[in-house]
Design an enzyme around this catalytic site. Structure first.
Site, PDB file in Angstrom:
ATOM      1  N   TYR A  61     -20.298  -6.678  -9.758  1.00 14.16           N
ATOM      2  CA  TYR A  61     -20.054  -5.330 -10.272  1.00 14.16           C
ATOM      3  C   TYR A  61     -18.787  -4.719  -9.682  1.00 14.16           C
ATOM      4  O   TYR A  61     -18.173  -3.845 -10.293  1.00 14.16           O
ATOM      5  CB  TYR A  61     -21.229  -4.405  -9.938  1.00 14.16           C
ATOM      6  CG  TYR A  61     -22.324  -4.371 -10.972  1.00 14.16           C
ATOM      7  CD1 TYR A  61     -22.920  -5.543 -11.418  1.00 14.16           C
ATOM      8  CD2 TYR A  61     -22.769  -3.157 -11.485  1.00 14.16           C
ATOM      9  CE1 TYR A  61     -23.936  -5.508 -12.355  1.00 14.16           C
ATOM     10  CE2 TYR A  61     -23.788  -3.115 -12.420  1.00 14.16           C
ATOM     11  CZ  TYR A  61     -24.369  -4.292 -12.852  1.00 14.16           C
ATOM     12  OH  TYR A  61     -25.371  -4.240 -13.778  1.00 14.16           O
ATOM     13  N   LYS A 108     -28.419 -18.222  -7.037  1.00 12.85           N
ATOM     14  CA  LYS A 108     -28.079 -19.354  -7.910  1.00 12.85           C
ATOM     15  C   LYS A 108     -27.272 -20.313  -7.030  1.00 12.85           C
ATOM     16  O   LYS A 108     -26.125 -20.668  -7.325  1.00 12.85           O
ATOM     17  CB  LYS A 108     -27.271 -18.851  -9.125  1.00 12.85           C
ATOM     18  CG  LYS A 108     -27.043 -19.881 -10.194  1.00 12.85           C
ATOM     19  CD  LYS A 108     -28.296 -20.238 -11.002  1.00 12.85           C
ATOM     20  CE  LYS A 108     -27.996 -21.389 -11.953  1.00 12.85           C
ATOM     21  NZ  LYS A 108     -29.199 -21.850 -12.677  1.00 12.85           N
ATOM     22  N   ASP A 153     -32.809 -18.257 -12.566  1.00 15.29           N
ATOM     23  CA  ASP A 153     -33.394 -18.617 -13.869  1.00 15.29           C
ATOM     24  C   ASP A 153     -34.897 -18.846 -13.724  1.00 15.29           C
ATOM     25  O   ASP A 153     -35.700 -18.375 -14.536  1.00 15.29           O
ATOM     26  CB  ASP A 153     -32.689 -19.839 -14.491  1.00 15.29           C
ATOM     27  CG  ASP A 153     -32.517 -21.008 -13.536  1.00 15.29           C
ATOM     28  OD1 ASP A 153     -32.748 -20.839 -12.316  1.00 15.29           O
ATOM     29  OD2 ASP A 153     -32.144 -22.099 -14.005  1.00 15.29           O
ATOM     30  N   ASP A 184     -30.088  -6.324 -11.468  1.00 17.74           N
ATOM     31  CA  ASP A 184     -30.047  -5.505 -12.684  1.00 17.74           C
ATOM     32  C   ASP A 184     -30.964  -6.125 -13.739  1.00 17.74           C
ATOM     33  O   ASP A 184     -31.790  -5.452 -14.352  1.00 17.74           O
ATOM     34  CB  ASP A 184     -28.604  -5.432 -13.196  1.00 17.74           C
ATOM     35  CG  ASP A 184     -28.485  -4.636 -14.484  1.00 17.74           C
ATOM     36  OD1 ASP A 184     -29.092  -3.553 -14.572  1.00 17.74           O
ATOM     37  OD2 ASP A 184     -27.789  -5.102 -15.400  1.00 17.74           O
ATOM     38  N   ASP A 242     -35.214  -5.068 -14.870  1.00 14.72           N
ATOM     39  CA  ASP A 242     -35.647  -4.690 -16.220  1.00 14.72           C
ATOM     40  C   ASP A 242     -36.836  -5.541 -16.667  1.00 14.72           C
ATOM     41  O   ASP A 242     -37.780  -5.039 -17.285  1.00 14.72           O
ATOM     42  CB  ASP A 242     -34.501  -4.858 -17.238  1.00 14.72           C
ATOM     43  CG  ASP A 242     -33.730  -3.558 -17.456  1.00 14.72           C
ATOM     44  OD1 ASP A 242     -33.750  -2.702 -16.552  1.00 14.72           O
ATOM     45  OD2 ASP A 242     -33.117  -3.399 -18.529  1.00 14.72           O
TER      46      ASP A 242
HETATM   47  C1  IPM Z   1     -29.090   0.123 -13.971  1.00 11.04           C
HETATM   48  C2  IPM Z   1     -28.183   0.270 -15.152  1.00 11.04           C
HETATM   49  C3  IPM Z   1     -26.764   0.375 -14.635  1.00 11.04           C
HETATM   50  C4  IPM Z   1     -26.431  -0.933 -13.934  1.00 11.04           C
HETATM   51  C5  IPM Z   1     -25.714   0.739 -15.674  1.00 11.04           C
HETATM   52  C6  IPM Z   1     -26.086   2.001 -16.424  1.00 11.04           C
HETATM   53  C7  IPM Z   1     -24.342   0.862 -15.066  1.00 11.04           C
HETATM   54  O1  IPM Z   1     -28.364  -0.784 -16.027  1.00 11.04           O
HETATM   55  O2  IPM Z   1     -29.100   1.025 -13.110  1.00 11.04           O
HETATM   56  O3  IPM Z   1     -29.805  -0.881 -13.897  1.00 11.04           O
HETATM   57  O4  IPM Z   1     -26.028  -1.905 -14.579  1.00 11.04           O
HETATM   58  O5  IPM Z   1     -26.568  -0.996 -12.723  1.00 11.04           O
HETATM   59 MG    MG Z   2     -29.986  -2.061 -15.523  1.00  8.94          MG
END
Ligand code: IPM
Ligand code: MG
Length: 371
Positions: A143, A193, A225, A249, A253
């Site tokens: 990032y 990884k 993975d 990230d 999710d």
């Molecule tokens: C998160 C989001 C952010 C990230 C974006 C909005 C920049 O997806 O906080 O997980 O990628 O970190």
């Molecule tokens: Mg995110």
């Protein structure tokens, strides 16, 4: 003397301005129960900051955050800003907060709330009792690595990003994760990884090197993975997971979705001194913004995390969490956690009504405690 707690409230975009005021009201009420006062400084971040101040992270916003004890954030982003150049997008506001405030440790719990078990896409037996904590490195890795950009090379454009971690960055996030694992079930899985990427080979080496200092924690390693697969196959094998910025990230999710309660999950982004930014895991949800349909509970639970991690007020955190549990037990649901239609004893309500129910829950709890 009354303790005055200063919070910078950055509602941001989409549903942010609907959920943040509710979390602020709940925080204010819960703090009042212990005789503390809340002082709120509102500030702009993300798309609204681009529109009103010309940039996603105005200097005044950073100053407001620095002057506060902690930061509460709603969400940033929306379709109206998606075509802008990378450095003028709402997301840059969030990334700028993370780097400027050195919020390197991102804690993302994925917890299944028992009343919501049927909302998961996995079979109930796979997720019942699920309680995972993802510890994501937040200020390094791909990032932020340099060089980055789109360059010309041999008459065509090439896109470049750099996956880079220094030993001290790996060590400090690993220590946060070891400490948290020691207070939980004592299991830490480091995700990398290392079979392909040198940067994560170093990651594995540094994390392994700390294991002797934490004899109460069982450390394991997993390729990313496989970790993605294991999360949807048998998620309860995990207690704490620690990983770099990009893998974190993605995996957070996945883990959030397992709980079926994206609208329920809080997060904390912490600096070394305990200063922190607290925000819901969900995004700005532009499709439902302004409709009184958003679930404010993730933001409310983020305020609870703030009490626990930055304000050293665990009893206030517990009080807020109990109020959330209370409204769920009473069958109150925003649309996202209704589980596909109204069921027996459940009532669909809007954002504001959920906020009022939480306040009533906290106030009635206080009366109960006093009598
Ligand atoms: C998160 C989001 C952010 C990230 C974006 C909005 C920049 O997806 O906080 O997980 O990628 O970190
Ligand atoms: Mg995110």
């Amino acid at each position: 003397m009354t303790r005055v707690i200063k919070v910078a409230a950055l509602a941001g975009d989409g549903i942010g301005p609907e959920v943040v005021p509710i979390a602020v009201a709940v925080l204010r009420t819960a703090l009042a129960e212990v005789g503390a006062a809340l002082e709120v400084q509102e500030a702009l971040v993300g798309g609204c900051a681009i529109d009103q101040a010309g940039e996603p992270l105005p200097e005044e916003t950073l100053a407001a955050c620095r002057a506060a004890d902690a930061v509460l954030l709603g969400a940033v982003g929306g379709p109206q800003w998606e075509d802008r150049p990378m450095d003028q997008r709402p997301e840059k506001g969030l990334l700028g907060l993370r780097s400027n405030l050195e919020l390197f440790a991102n804690l993302r719990p994925a917890l299944l709330f028992p009343p919501l078990a049927q909302a998961s896409s996995l079979k109930p037996e796979l997720v019942s009792g699920l309680d995972i904590l993802i510890v994501r490195e937040l200020t390094g890795g791909i990032y932020f690595g340099e060089p980055r950009g789109i360059f010309f090379e041999d008459n065509e454009r090439v896109g470049v990003n750099t996956y880079k971690y220094a030993e001290h960055e790996i060590e400090r996030i690993a220590r946060v994760a070891f400490d948290l694992a020691a207070k939980r079930q004592g299991r830490l899985c480091s995700v990398d990884k290392a079979n392909v990427l040198e940067a994560t080979d170093l990651w594995r080496e540094v994390v392994s090197g700390l294991a002797d200092e934490y004899p109460q924690v069982a450390l394991s390693h997993m390729y990313v993975d496989n970790a993605g697969m294991q999360l949807v196959r048998a998620p309860k094998q995990f207690d704490v997971m620690v990983t770099g910025n990009m893998f974190g990230d993605i995996l957070s999710d996945v883990a959030a979705m397992l709980t079926g309660s994206l609208g329920m999950l809080p997060s904390a982004s912490l600096a070394a001194d305990g200063f922190g930014l607290y925000e819901p895991v969900h995004g700005s949800a532009p499709d439902i913004a302004g409709q009184d349909a958003a679930n404010p509970l993730a933001t409310v639970l983020s305020a609870a995390m703030m009490c626990r991690y930055s304000l050293d007020l665990p009893a206030v955190a517990a009080r807020i969490e109990e109020a959330v549990d209370g409204v769920l037990r009473r069958g109150l649901r925003t649309a996202d956690i209704l589980g596909g239609g109204e069921q027996d004893g459940m009532e669909q309500i809007g954002t504001k009504a959920m906020g009022e129910a939480l306040l009533a829950e906290i106030e009635s709890g206080a009366e109960g405690a006093g009598s």
